[in-house]
Design a protein around this motif. Structure first.
Motif, PDB file in Angstrom:
ATOM      1  N   ASP A  53      38.302 -92.046 128.561  1.00 19.53           N
ATOM      2  CA  ASP A  53      37.379 -92.048 129.044  1.00 19.53           C
ATOM      3  C   ASP A  53      36.454 -92.843 127.129  1.00 19.53           C
ATOM      4  N   PRO A  54      36.820 -93.776 126.551  1.00 20.43           N
ATOM      5  CA  PRO A  54      36.398 -94.231 125.293  1.00 20.43           C
ATOM      6  C   PRO A  54      35.170 -94.062 125.326  1.00 20.43           C
ATOM      7  N   ILE A  55      34.539 -94.216 126.606  1.00 22.37           N
ATOM      8  CA  ILE A  55      32.741 -93.657 126.169  1.00 22.37           C
ATOM      9  C   ILE A  55      32.554 -92.848 126.302  1.00 22.37           C
ATOM     10  N   ALA A  56      33.448 -91.608 125.869  1.00 23.27           N
ATOM     11  CA  ALA A  56      32.860 -90.222 125.971  1.00 23.27           C
ATOM     12  C   ALA A  56      33.119 -89.185 124.190  1.00 23.27           C
ATOM     13  N   CYS A  57      33.922 -91.023 123.850  1.00 25.75           N
ATOM     14  CA  CYS A  57      34.002 -90.436 122.572  1.00 25.75           C
ATOM     15  C   CYS A  57      33.021 -90.895 121.215  1.00 25.75           C
ATOM     16  N   LEU A  58      32.675 -90.126 120.415  1.00 22.99           N
ATOM     17  CA  LEU A  58      31.883 -90.675 119.364  1.00 22.99           C
ATOM     18  C   LEU A  58      33.267 -91.611 118.511  1.00 22.99           C
ATOM     19  N   THR A  59      32.871 -93.207 118.064  1.00 21.32           N
ATOM     20  CA  THR A  59      32.838 -93.527 116.947  1.00 21.32           C
ATOM     21  C   THR A  59      32.757 -93.467 115.540  1.00 21.32           C
ATOM     22  N   GLU A  60      33.234 -93.689 114.334  1.00 16.66           N
ATOM     23  CA  GLU A  60      33.264 -92.887 113.001  1.00 16.66           C
ATOM     24  C   GLU A  60      32.389 -93.136 112.487  1.00 16.66           C
ATOM     25  N   GLU A  61      31.539 -94.507 113.202  1.00 18.83           N
ATOM     26  CA  GLU A  61      30.204 -94.296 112.761  1.00 18.83           C
ATOM     27  C   GLU A  61      29.342 -93.365 113.203  1.00 18.83           C
ATOM     28  N   GLN A  62      29.454 -93.140 115.066  1.00 16.45           N
ATOM     29  CA  GLN A  62      28.371 -91.894 115.089  1.00 16.45           C
ATOM     30  C   GLN A  62      28.220 -90.800 114.617  1.00 16.45           C
ATOM     31  N   MET A  63      30.030 -90.493 114.401  1.00 22.02           N
ATOM     32  CA  MET A  63      30.308 -88.964 113.711  1.00 22.02           C
ATOM     33  C   MET A  63      29.311 -88.899 112.783  1.00 22.02           C
ATOM     34  N   TRP A  64      29.741 -89.417 111.411  1.00 21.49           N
ATOM     35  CA  TRP A  64      29.078 -89.405 110.142  1.00 21.49           C
ATOM     36  C   TRP A  64      27.268 -89.655 110.201  1.00 21.49           C
ATOM     37  N   ARG A  65      27.015 -90.266 111.130  1.00 27.89           N
ATOM     38  CA  ARG A  65      25.424 -90.306 111.489  1.00 27.89           C
ATOM     39  C   ARG A  65      24.410 -89.124 112.002  1.00 27.89           C
ATOM     40  N   GLN A  66      25.813 -88.180 112.486  1.00 31.11           N
ATOM     41  CA  GLN A  66      25.614 -86.839 112.628  1.00 31.11           C
ATOM     42  C   GLN A  66      25.777 -85.816 112.211  1.00 31.11           C
ATOM     43  N   VAL A  67      27.007 -86.166 110.974  1.00 35.31           N
ATOM     44  CA  VAL A  67      26.573 -85.773 110.284  1.00 35.31           C
ATOM     45  C   VAL A  67      25.814 -85.214 109.306  1.00 35.31           C
ATOM     46  N   ASP A  68      25.311 -86.087 108.781  1.00 32.45           N
ATOM     47  CA  ASP A  68      24.265 -86.582 107.638  1.00 32.45           C
ATOM     48  C   ASP A  68      23.299 -86.326 108.737  1.00 32.45           C
ATOM     49  N   GLU A  69      22.498 -86.222 109.182  1.00 32.57           N
ATOM     50  CA  GLU A  69      21.044 -85.602 109.810  1.00 32.57           C
ATOM     51  C   GLU A  69      20.853 -84.196 110.086  1.00 32.57           C
ATOM     52  N   THR A  70      22.861 -83.488 109.816  1.00 36.41           N
ATOM     53  CA  THR A  70      22.863 -82.501 109.789  1.00 36.41           C
ATOM     54  C   THR A  70      21.866 -81.225 108.428  1.00 36.41           C
ATOM     55  N   ARG A  71      21.817 -82.662 107.705  1.00 35.45           N
ATOM     56  CA  ARG A  71      22.154 -82.257 106.233  1.00 35.45           C
ATOM     57  C   ARG A  71      21.139 -82.023 106.016  1.00 35.45           C
TER      58      ARG A  71
END
Length: 71
Positions: A53-71
């Motif tokens: 289920d690749p749709i259920a996974c985050l891309t690397e870009e999405q993951m880093w966006r989430q990390v940056d939003e928590t800062r």
């Protein structure tokens, strides 16, 4: 041996610097650490879930966006 409790009072920026230095040292070694079987099993489980289920996974870009939003 240094224990985590020995580092408890370090400021966060110093802890992050230490983590970076440790990862760099590990990455530069020619020998590969032996991973416990449970780590390999978990890694395989996650890769299989991603393939199913690749749709259920985050891309690397999405993951880093989430990390940056928590800062």
């Amino acid at each position: 041996m240094v224990r985590a409790s020995d580092l408890a009072d370090l400021p966060v920026n110093e802890k992050l610097q230490l983590i970076t230095e440790l990862w760099d040292q590990i990455a530069s070694r020619r020998d590969n650490p032996v991973l416990p079987e449970w780590v390999r099993d978990e890694s395989n489980r996650r890769f299989e879930a991603m393939d199913r289920d690749p749709i259920a996974c985050l891309t690397e870009e999405q993951m880093w966006r989430q990390v940056d939003e928590t800062r």
